[in-house]
Scaffold this motif. Structure first.
Motif, mmCIF file in Angstrom:
data_model
loop_
_atom_site.group_PDB
_atom_site.id
_atom_site.type_symbol
_atom_site.label_atom_id
_atom_site.label_comp_id
_atom_site.label_asym_id
_atom_site.label_seq_id
_atom_site.Cartn_x
_atom_site.Cartn_y
_atom_site.Cartn_z
ATOM 1 N N GLU A 113 0.854 -1.185 0.000
ATOM 2 C CA GLU A 113 0.000 0.000 0.000
ATOM 3 C C GLU A 113 0.889 1.234 0.000
ATOM 4 O OE1 GLU A 113 -3.722 -0.041 2.227
ATOM 5 O OE2 GLU A 113 -3.096 1.840 3.157
ATOM 6 N N VAL A 114 0.540 2.200 -0.838
ATOM 7 C CA VAL A 114 1.313 3.439 -0.886
ATOM 8 C C VAL A 114 0.955 4.269 0.345
ATOM 9 C CG1 VAL A 114 1.774 5.561 -2.167
ATOM 10 C CG2 VAL A 114 1.391 3.395 -3.403
ATOM 11 N N ASP A 115 1.970 4.571 1.147
ATOM 12 C CA ASP A 115 1.788 5.410 2.331
ATOM 13 C C ASP A 115 1.991 6.854 1.870
ATOM 14 O OD1 ASP A 115 2.422 6.974 4.647
ATOM 15 O OD2 ASP A 115 2.894 5.137 5.742
ATOM 16 N N GLU A 116 0.887 7.597 1.784
ATOM 17 C CA GLU A 116 0.953 8.927 1.167
ATOM 18 C C GLU A 116 1.712 9.937 2.036
ATOM 19 O OE1 GLU A 116 0.139 9.048 -1.856
ATOM 20 O OE2 GLU A 116 -1.394 7.499 -2.184
ATOM 21 N N VAL A 117 1.759 9.677 3.346
ATOM 22 C CA VAL A 117 2.536 10.556 4.234
ATOM 23 C C VAL A 117 4.028 10.325 3.980
ATOM 24 C CG1 VAL A 117 3.082 11.112 6.645
ATOM 25 C CG2 VAL A 117 0.715 10.614 5.972
ATOM 26 N N ALA A 118 4.408 9.045 3.945
ATOM 27 C CA ALA A 118 5.815 8.706 3.684
ATOM 28 C C ALA A 118 6.238 9.201 2.300
ATOM 29 C CB ALA A 118 6.021 7.198 3.802
ATOM 30 N N ALA A 119 5.321 9.114 1.332
ATOM 31 C CA ALA A 119 5.661 9.448 -0.065
ATOM 32 C C ALA A 119 6.220 10.863 -0.210
ATOM 33 C CB ALA A 119 4.431 9.259 -0.958
ATOM 34 N N LYS A 120 5.785 11.739 0.688
ATOM 35 C CA LYS A 120 6.288 13.132 0.628
ATOM 36 C C LYS A 120 7.774 13.210 0.948
ATOM 37 C CE LYS A 120 1.789 14.943 1.952
ATOM 38 N NZ LYS A 120 0.961 15.233 3.134
ATOM 39 N N HIS A 121 8.292 12.147 1.564
ATOM 40 C CA HIS A 121 9.701 12.137 1.972
ATOM 41 C C HIS A 121 10.528 11.176 1.117
ATOM 42 C CE1 HIS A 121 8.840 14.532 5.624
ATOM 43 N NE2 HIS A 121 7.663 13.938 5.538
ATOM 44 N N ASP A 122 10.027 10.851 -0.056
ATOM 45 C CA ASP A 122 10.779 9.973 -0.966
ATOM 46 C C ASP A 122 12.012 10.736 -1.463
ATOM 47 O OD1 ASP A 122 11.779 8.538 -3.141
ATOM 48 O OD2 ASP A 122 9.797 7.901 -3.815
ATOM 49 N N PRO A 123 13.219 10.238 -1.151
ATOM 50 C CA PRO A 123 14.431 10.975 -1.550
ATOM 51 C C PRO A 123 14.557 11.137 -3.059
ATOM 52 C CG PRO A 123 14.974 9.225 0.024
ATOM 53 C CD PRO A 123 13.552 9.000 -0.406
ATOM 54 N N VAL A 124 14.054 10.206 -3.814
ATOM 55 C CA VAL A 124 14.164 10.303 -5.280
ATOM 56 C C VAL A 124 13.250 11.399 -5.786
ATOM 57 C CG1 VAL A 124 13.813 9.094 -7.450
ATOM 58 C CG2 VAL A 124 14.926 7.938 -5.535
ATOM 59 N N LYS A 125 12.067 11.498 -5.221
ATOM 60 C CA LYS A 125 11.167 12.580 -5.628
ATOM 61 C C LYS A 125 11.800 13.936 -5.336
ATOM 62 C CE LYS A 125 6.872 10.464 -6.459
ATOM 63 N NZ LYS A 125 6.402 9.431 -5.531
#
Lengths: 179, 179
Positions: free
Chosen positions: A163-175
């Motif tokens: 499941e995509v954790d949308e809170v964590a996704a904001k801290h994706d280093p690649v993004k």
């Protein structure tokens, strides 16, 4: 991407530069691009999974898997062999997923070896109530399918979901790098 | 496992029983069993990942991946290519995983095509504080590695991780079947 360095001799002068490809050279596929018909067949399996799931059609779902396929679902349950995969899917589609559906938003495919492909699907997965009573809200899922081409065409050999954790996704280093 | 039912006729009586395999028949490998040296090489990659992670040795980690490898982590972040995988791992090992380690508890391997293997690792992953401030307690992870054998030996072509939800695990329909 392959970059060619060429030696060009003009009127006795030698220049080192980045060669331009000849204008009418056919576009070279990347080494991991699937041939068009295989790409379509793999996408048909991914679409077939969604169709079978949303119709709760277990025989149709079973046809997509190799006999020795394995599956890890998004809460880490691990099923070994098509029979186990189908026991689990059948139990859930009779209960928690009886009226459940999901939508595939994007699929990326690539070849990793001759006759072996990986497809990563990003999906919008409707909310549901788990067997333990917890409510799982609507969420994005990211699902890796590993597929092999056999005598009966492409089949799923392995799959794992998250499941995509949308809170964590904001801290994706690649993004962050991409910004 | 194949179970044979044999008809044994003794003194005119017919008995149905479970046949014992002939004593000197060579053990037949399952169709998806890796040759011993490939199995060991694949296990070395899985062990190498743990070793590199726990030592926070990014060059050692990078060597385990194909150039076009992809990775989906347990919160659904999706990295395309070894460069992205390493940007992400480097960023996390400089911060949230600076002193983090995990332990591999079990690894199951199988061949899915010539020169292509899947390894599923079950791990005990120490707790950590996510970049968004949330505390993730110590948990089991289940990680699927897809590996290909190339000129430089076995490398990781694709990986996806999931955290084992121990509450959900009690409701695994397959585990119920096994009881």
């Amino acid at each position: 991407m392959t970059v060619l360095v060429s030696m060009i001799t003009i009127s006795g002068l030698t220049a080192v530069g980045w060669a331009q490809p000849p204008k009418h050279e056919p576009v070279k596929a990347s080494t991991n691009e699937l041939p068009r018909e295989d790409d379509q067949a793999v996408r048909n399996i991914v679409a077939g999974y969604e169709k079978a799931w949303n119709a709760h059609d277990m025989p149709a779902l079973a046809k997509l898997f190799c006999e020795d396929a394995q599956w890890v679902n998004k809460v880490g349950m691990y099923w070994r062999g098509r029979d186990e995969i189908m026991v689990a899917h059948t139990a859930f589609h009779e209960t928690i997923f009886k009226n459940h559906s999901y939508r595939t938003d994007a699929v990326e495919t690539r070849a990793i070896a001759p006759g072996v492909a990986v497809a990563v699907a990003t999906e919008t997965f409707d909310g549901f109530k788990a067997p333990d009573g917890r409510d799982w809200p609507k969420a994005r899922n990211r699902l890796s399918y590993v597929l092999v081409k056999g005598p009966d065409g492409w089949k799923i050999a392995h799959g794992q979901n998250a499941e995509v954790d949308e809170v964590a996704a904001k801290h994706d280093p690649v993004k962050k790098e991409r910004k």
